[in-house]
Design an enzyme around this catalytic site. Structure first.
Site, short mmCIF file in Angstrom:
data_model
loop_
_atom_site.label_atom_id
_atom_site.label_comp_id
_atom_site.label_asym_id
_atom_site.label_seq_id
_atom_site.Cartn_x
_atom_site.Cartn_y
_atom_site.Cartn_z
N SER A 1 31.57 45.52 -31.30
CA SER A 1 31.87 45.87 -32.69
C SER A 1 32.79 44.82 -33.33
O SER A 1 33.52 44.11 -32.63
CB SER A 1 32.54 47.23 -32.74
OG SER A 1 33.76 47.17 -32.02
N ILE B 1 26.93 59.36 -18.32
CA ILE B 1 26.03 60.47 -18.64
C ILE B 1 24.61 60.02 -18.97
O ILE B 1 24.38 58.84 -19.26
CB ILE B 1 26.56 61.28 -19.85
CG1 ILE B 1 26.65 60.40 -21.10
CG2 ILE B 1 27.90 61.94 -19.55
CD1 ILE B 1 26.47 61.19 -22.37
N GLU C 1 29.48 38.04 -30.78
CA GLU C 1 28.24 38.57 -31.38
C GLU C 1 28.57 39.97 -31.84
O GLU C 1 28.79 40.86 -31.01
CB GLU C 1 27.11 38.60 -30.35
CG GLU C 1 26.63 37.24 -29.89
CD GLU C 1 26.11 36.38 -31.01
OE1 GLU C 1 25.72 36.94 -32.06
OE2 GLU C 1 26.11 35.15 -30.85
N LYS D 1 32.48 42.20 -17.58
CA LYS D 1 32.87 43.60 -17.82
C LYS D 1 31.75 44.30 -18.57
O LYS D 1 31.54 44.07 -19.76
CB LYS D 1 34.14 43.69 -18.66
CG LYS D 1 34.64 45.14 -18.71
CD LYS D 1 35.60 45.40 -19.84
CE LYS D 1 35.08 46.27 -20.93
NZ LYS D 1 34.38 47.49 -20.56
P1 NAD Z 1 32.70 47.99 -28.69
O1 NAD Z 1 33.22 46.88 -29.50
O2 NAD Z 1 33.38 49.30 -28.75
O3 NAD Z 1 32.73 47.60 -27.14
C1 NAD Z 1 32.14 46.42 -26.66
C2 NAD Z 1 32.77 46.05 -25.34
O4 NAD Z 1 34.15 45.72 -25.58
C3 NAD Z 1 32.79 47.19 -24.31
O5 NAD Z 1 32.58 46.64 -23.03
C4 NAD Z 1 34.20 47.73 -24.45
O6 NAD Z 1 34.68 48.37 -23.28
C5 NAD Z 1 34.99 46.47 -24.72
N1 NAD Z 1 36.28 46.69 -25.41
C6 NAD Z 1 36.67 47.77 -26.12
N2 NAD Z 1 37.94 47.59 -26.57
C7 NAD Z 1 38.34 46.37 -26.13
C8 NAD Z 1 39.54 45.61 -26.29
N3 NAD Z 1 40.58 46.06 -26.97
N4 NAD Z 1 39.58 44.38 -25.74
C9 NAD Z 1 38.53 43.88 -25.06
N5 NAD Z 1 37.39 44.56 -24.85
C10 NAD Z 1 37.29 45.80 -25.38
O7 NAD Z 1 31.16 48.07 -29.05
P2 NAD Z 1 30.10 49.10 -28.51
O8 NAD Z 1 30.40 50.39 -29.18
O9 NAD Z 1 30.00 49.05 -27.02
O10 NAD Z 1 28.74 48.45 -29.06
C11 NAD Z 1 28.28 48.64 -30.33
C12 NAD Z 1 28.65 47.47 -31.23
O11 NAD Z 1 28.21 46.25 -30.69
C13 NAD Z 1 28.01 47.57 -32.59
O12 NAD Z 1 28.98 47.45 -33.59
C14 NAD Z 1 27.04 46.39 -32.64
O13 NAD Z 1 26.87 45.84 -33.90
C15 NAD Z 1 27.61 45.44 -31.70
N6 NAD Z 1 26.55 44.60 -31.10
C16 NAD Z 1 26.34 43.33 -31.55
C17 NAD Z 1 25.32 42.54 -31.01
C18 NAD Z 1 25.04 41.13 -31.50
O14 NAD Z 1 24.36 40.40 -30.81
N7 NAD Z 1 25.52 40.71 -32.65
C19 NAD Z 1 24.54 43.06 -29.99
C20 NAD Z 1 24.79 44.34 -29.55
C21 NAD Z 1 25.82 45.10 -30.11
#
Ligand code: NAD
Length: 483
Positions: free
Chosen positions: A233, A27, A254, A179
């Site tokens: 996250s 979206i 990260e 991914k």
């Molecule tokens: P998320 O953890 O939900 O998803 C991150 C990635 O992991 C996505 O590609 C998602 O599809 C994948 N994922 C989800 N469940 C999974 C599983 N069970 N096994 C493997 N992969 C899986 O995070 P988000 O909502 O996409 O991003 C926001 C978060 O990212 C925030 O909490 C933020 O703090 C963090 N972040 C950290 C940094 C850093 O450099 N420290 C940078 C950017 C974002």
């Protein structure tokens, strides 16, 4: 105006584009309109991608660093040539204003260019002699690519987080399964097209779109992936680590942050307000590095809050494609509701809402939350301790430098910090006392490919960027010979 085919192929495996079984709606968060359907993959596609990467690894891992540098430079040139389209894709799929999207794309170019330089230098250092305390043996050390690696990235800076992993992985001689986030795959799909046009050998770079459960989880558990580099996250990072443990995989993480910005009593107040605004509202606050806890010396506190409120209320929020827009939308409804939930819980916990806290009245559609300022935030409330990932700043007064440092360090996270002070020597001392992987003094959140990215405590495991980012994809081998 960007248009997309009905169903975008979401898999690039072994040099071929193909479709997966799960249609994902992508979206535009500023309008809530569906931009495209991307065909996401399942576990079978992960197996195919890993197998292709393994076949490619035999050759790719033996290429010279300078050969790999040539490909990285070609990718940087391809991104440069497609800069405008990539900026627009970032803006429409993320909701970020054009100028922010431009910073993202320029960062991608700088990262590929930097790792091309490091790759060039690898050949001269491939076999380095190791001095030994005897002449009965000789020893040399090699840094070799660690194998097939899985890169999993989030939605907030999609192409940037990809580049920070992909460029060093390719420079090191690894083959890759990437991914992207299922929320923001459009820029990565374009990047994959650019990479495909650069003539990388088949299977060196593979992209598998899909959900975390369908694609990310099988990658983390895959027996033939040597290492996972994950940004996202904390909750998912822990799951990735647990799954990776089954096959004793290398893991780089990260994760989140709850970083502090310290305004010392000799600070330039207007500079402090600008840095607080940038540290809290850039990317609509969806930054792991957001300096969401603002600590202000008591003599400056009242005026600082007043000026920050005025600054927040003056921010132009709206359509990312309007040239004057300073702040865009949150990435989707889930994130929008999550941020509003945090704001509500903060008010219930007793915090004072100074400004913002809801959808701006002039923006009835799209996932917009106004720049928000809180004071009187209880130290044990989620508003103070947890990452919100939205445009929400909590401001608090302090009475001594020691108190400010203690407050800043009193967190489960330790990604970054900022210090504002007219006294450079004092600011450097304070920076030394902060538990954070990167500290800015009187500076906005500038990030160079040469400086490491990552933090203390639960923010990270390992470091990206700089030579550390390259080493994360290398194994160390010593060869010892009897003379
Ligand atoms: P998320 O953890 O939900 O998803 C991150 C990635 O992991 C996505 O590609 C998602 O599809 C994948 N994922 C989800 N469940 C999974 C599983 N069970 N096994 C493997 N992969 C899986 O995070 P988000 O909502 O996409 O991003 C926001 C978060 O990212 C925030 O909490 C933020 O703090 C963090 N972040 C950290 C940094 C850093 O450099 N420290 C940078 C950017 C974002």
């Amino acid at each position: 105006m960007l248009t997309f085919p009905q169903n975008l192929a979401g898999l690039y495996i072994d040099g071929q584009w193909s479709h997966g079984p799960q249609a994902l709606s992508v979206i535009n968060p500023a309008t809530e309109a569906v931009l495209a359907q991307v065909d996401g993959a399942d576990e079978g596609a992960v197996d195919l991608a890993v197998a292709a990467a393994h076949r490619a690894f035999r050759q790719w891992s033996t290429t010279s660093g300078s050969e790999r540098a040539g490909y990285l430079r070609a990718i940087a040139a391809g991104v440069t040539a497609q800069r405008e389209r990539l900026v627009q894709l970032q803006a429409c799929n993320n909701g970020k204003p054009l100028f922010e999207a431009g910073i993202d794309v320029d960062d991608v170019i700088a990262t590929f260019t930097y790792y091309a330089e490091l790759a060039d230098g690898l050949d001269a250092r491939l076999d380095s002699p190791v001095p030994l305390p005897t002449d009965e043996f000789s020893a040399r050390v090699r840094r070799e690519p660690c194998g097939v690696v899985g890169l999993i990235v989030p939605w907030n800076f999609p192409m940037v987080t990809t580049a920070w992993k992909l460029a060093p992985a390719l420079a090191a001689g690894c083959c890759v399964v990437l991914k992207p986030s299922e929320v923001t795959p459009l820029a990565e799909l374009e990047l994959a097209r650019i990479i495909a046009a650069c003539g990388l050998p088949q299977g060196v770079f593979n992209l598998v779109c899909g959900t975390g459960l369908a694609v990310g989880a099988p990658m983390a558990a895959h027996r033939r992936i040597a290492k996972i580099s994950f940004t996202g996250s904390n909750a998912v990072g822990v799951q990735v680590m647990q799954r990776a443990a089954e096959t004793v995989k290398g893991v780089s993480l990260e994760l989140g942050g709850k970083s502090a910005l310290l305004v010392l009593e000799d600070a330039d107040l207007q500079l402090a307000v600008e840095l607080a605004s940038g540290g809290g509202y850039f990317n609509a606050g969806q930054m792991c590095s957001a300096t969401s806890r603002v600590l202000v010396a008591r003599p400056l506190y009242a005026e600082f809050v007043q000026r920050l409120q005025a600054r927040a209320e003056a921010i132009v929020q709206g359509d990312p494609f309007e040239p004057g827009t300073e702040m865009g939308a949150l990435v989707n409804r889930v994130q929008y509701q999550r941020v509003l939930g945090h704001i509500e819980a903060g008010i219930e916990a007793g915090a004072t809402l100074v400004t913002g806290g809801s959808r701006p009245g002039n923006l009835p559609t799209g996932f917009f939350v106004a720049p928000t300022v809180f004071t009187d935030v209880p130290l044990d409330s989620a508003l103070w301790t947890e990452e919100i990932f939205g445009p929400v700043l909590c401001v608090r007064a302090f009475d001594s430098e020691a108190e400010a440092i203690a407050l800043a360090n009193d967190s489960d996270f330790g990604l970054v910090a900022s210090v504002v002070s007219a006294d450079a020597a004092r600011a450097e001392q304070v920076a030394n006392a902060l538990q954070a992987g990167l500290v800015w003094i009187n500076a906005p959140q500038v990030i160079f490919p040469q400086t490491a990215w990552g933090g203390y405590k639960q923010s990270s495991l390992g470091r990206e960027l700089g030579p550390w980012g390259l080493q994360a994809f290398q194994e160390i081998k010593h060869v010892v010979r009897a003379m």
